[in-house]
Design a protein around this motif. Structure first.
Motif, PDB file in Angstrom:
ATOM      1  N   UNK A  98       0.824  -1.210   0.000  1.00 16.00           N
ATOM      2  CA  UNK A  98       0.000   0.000   0.000  1.00 16.00           C
ATOM      3  C   UNK A  98       0.855   1.256   0.000  1.00 16.00           C
ATOM      4  N   UNK A  99       2.061   1.141   0.541  1.00 18.32           N
ATOM      5  CA  UNK A  99       2.949   2.299   0.628  1.00 18.32           C
ATOM      6  C   UNK A  99       3.264   2.837  -0.761  1.00 18.32           C
ATOM      7  N   UNK A 100       3.332   1.940  -1.747  1.00 18.08           N
ATOM      8  CA  UNK A 100       3.656   2.365  -3.106  1.00 18.08           C
ATOM      9  C   UNK A 100       2.582   3.297  -3.652  1.00 18.08           C
ATOM     10  N   UNK A 101       1.342   3.179  -3.169  1.00 15.78           N
ATOM     11  CA  UNK A 101       0.247   3.991  -3.692  1.00 15.78           C
ATOM     12  C   UNK A 101       0.333   5.453  -3.278  1.00 15.78           C
ATOM     13  N   UNK A 102       1.095   5.745  -2.254  1.00 21.11           N
ATOM     14  CA  UNK A 102       1.104   7.120  -1.757  1.00 21.11           C
ATOM     15  C   UNK A 102       2.453   7.796  -1.939  1.00 21.11           C
ATOM     16  N   UNK A 103       3.362   7.144  -2.650  1.00 17.70           N
ATOM     17  CA  UNK A 103       4.648   7.758  -2.986  1.00 17.70           C
ATOM     18  C   UNK A 103       4.961   7.409  -4.432  1.00 17.70           C
ATOM     19  N   UNK A 104       5.901   8.122  -4.992  1.00 18.18           N
ATOM     20  CA  UNK A 104       6.292   7.827  -6.367  1.00 18.18           C
ATOM     21  C   UNK A 104       6.885   6.432  -6.469  1.00 18.18           C
ATOM     22  N   UNK A 105       6.588   5.765  -7.575  1.00 20.84           N
ATOM     23  CA  UNK A 105       7.070   4.405  -7.776  1.00 20.84           C
ATOM     24  C   UNK A 105       8.460   4.435  -8.411  1.00 20.84           C
ATOM     25  N   UNK A 177       6.430   4.253   6.095  1.00 21.96           N
ATOM     26  CA  UNK A 177       5.541   5.266   5.505  1.00 21.96           C
ATOM     27  C   UNK A 177       5.667   6.630   6.169  1.00 21.96           C
ATOM     28  N   UNK A 178       5.923   6.658   7.483  1.00 20.02           N
ATOM     29  CA  UNK A 178       6.084   7.951   8.142  1.00 20.02           C
ATOM     30  C   UNK A 178       7.298   8.682   7.589  1.00 20.02           C
ATOM     31  N   UNK A 179       8.378   7.928   7.346  1.00 15.83           N
ATOM     32  CA  UNK A 179       9.590   8.545   6.784  1.00 15.83           C
ATOM     33  C   UNK A 179       9.352   9.034   5.363  1.00 15.83           C
ATOM     34  N   UNK A 180       8.666   8.222   4.548  1.00 10.09           N
ATOM     35  CA  UNK A 180       8.432   8.594   3.159  1.00 10.09           C
ATOM     36  C   UNK A 180       7.429   9.742   3.031  1.00 10.09           C
ATOM     37  N   UNK A 181       6.452   9.775   3.941  1.00 15.27           N
ATOM     38  CA  UNK A 181       5.421  10.801   3.873  1.00 15.27           C
ATOM     39  C   UNK A 181       5.861  12.123   4.493  1.00 15.27           C
ATOM     40  N   UNK A 182       6.949  12.083   5.264  1.00 12.67           N
ATOM     41  CA  UNK A 182       7.364  13.274   6.010  1.00 12.67           C
ATOM     42  C   UNK A 182       7.651  14.453   5.083  1.00 12.67           C
TER      43      UNK A 182
END
Length: 309
Positions: A98-105, A177-182
């Motif tokens: 699911x993490x892939x859906x909210x960051x660039x692939x 996800x917290x690191x990627x979304x930060x």
């Protein structure tokens, strides 16, 4: 001091935990139906489907164990012993993808996700193999009974391995996800929502630790209920991102956020180094729409940009 609960109380607790499990199964059906309807069924949804099937097996074997006798109870125990960890680990795989859906692939992200997925599969297989060996090579537990039911306990090294695996995997699922979304440029309401959804894995970790304590202390009457709650909460957490983002749009929260498009199901916005505003659909991994604007590396508000397309 042993923790003892009467059998009727155990049945009542299992009824409550089974209710949560049924809710998790219903949400999974909604999630899969919704994703198929949108024609955006992806890897994470396939893992959710696997968790759903294992959840059905866990729910069925749970009650055949409670109501059955003799060989039926033994078979139910075997089925539940493998269905339960399969639900938990399939859910973890679903959350991971699911993490892939909210960051660039990106290529780096894809390699990292695939590496972590392999790690999770290895931990899952290791736990299943240990259980198969522990319960299969010595079948004397077939003739033991507590509250009229046969039961086999995991050894302390097995419990330690399971707790280590649970804590490691859930920490990854919260921290990654917290690191990627930060660094993402998101409205505060949307960012809080996504943070809360991924952080909910901590609840499953707490239940897992409690279940491990019950295993070591051999609290037979409490252990099944703790296991049921871990299974049901895992399914609920698995579907939170899809269900909550669906409700997020239905109740009009998207329109209340600045710079968030309400054209699709639910969107997040990132700003690029060349002032390319990319709208990433939370329900469609890897898809994006971009519009370019002349810029000197800053957005209209004078803020530094986040990354380069």
């Amino acid at each position: 001091m042993a923790l003892v609960i009467s059998w009727p109380a155990v049945v009542a607790l299992r009824a409550v935990s089974s209710g949560f499990l049924v809710l998790g199964l219903v949400l999974t059906i909604f999630r899969l139906t919704y994703r198929v309807w949108l024609r955006r069924f992806w890897v994470e949804d396939a893992w959710a489907g696997i968790a759903f099937l294992c959840g059905i097996a866990a729910l069925t074997s749970c009650w055949t164990y409670v109501d059955g006798a003799g060989e039926e109870v033994i078979i139910s125990f075997w089925v539940y012993s493998f269905a339960f960890p399969s639900v938990v680990w399939a859910v973890r795989q679903s959350i991971l993808f699911s993490i892939v859906r909210i960051v660039y692939e990106t290529q780096h992200l894809r390699h990292m996700i695939l590496g972590l997925a392999g790690l999770f599969l290895g931990l899952w297989a290791g736990l299943v193999a240990q259980k198969a060996w522990q319960y299969g090579h010595d079948t004397t537990w077939y003739h033991t009974a507590t509250t009229g039911k046969v039961h086999a306990f995991m050894t302390r090294p097995m419990v330690a391995f399971e707790l280590m695996s649970d804590c490691l995997s859930d920490t990854i699922l919260v921290a990654l996800p917290l690191r990627l979304l930060w660094s993402l440029k998101l409205p505060k309401r949307q960012k809080r929502m996504i943070f809360a959804i991924f952080s909910s894995s901590i609840i499953v970790t707490i239940i897992s630790i409690f279940r491990g304590i019950c295993q070591i202390a051999k609290y037979t009457t409490v252990l099944p209920t703790a296991t049921d709650f871990e299974t049901s909460l895992s399914l609920l957490v698995c579907n939170l991102l899809v269900v909550v983002t669906f409700l997020y749009r239905i109740f009009g929260f998207v329109g209340a956020d600045d710079e968030v498009s309400s054209d699709g199901d639910d969107y997040t916005t990132r700003t690029t180094a060349r002032e390319v505003f990319t709208t990433v659909d939370l329900d469609d991994p890897g898809s994006s729409e971009a519009t370019s604007r002349e810029s000197q590396g800053c957005n209209p508000k004078g803020e530094k940009t986040l990354d380069t397309v």
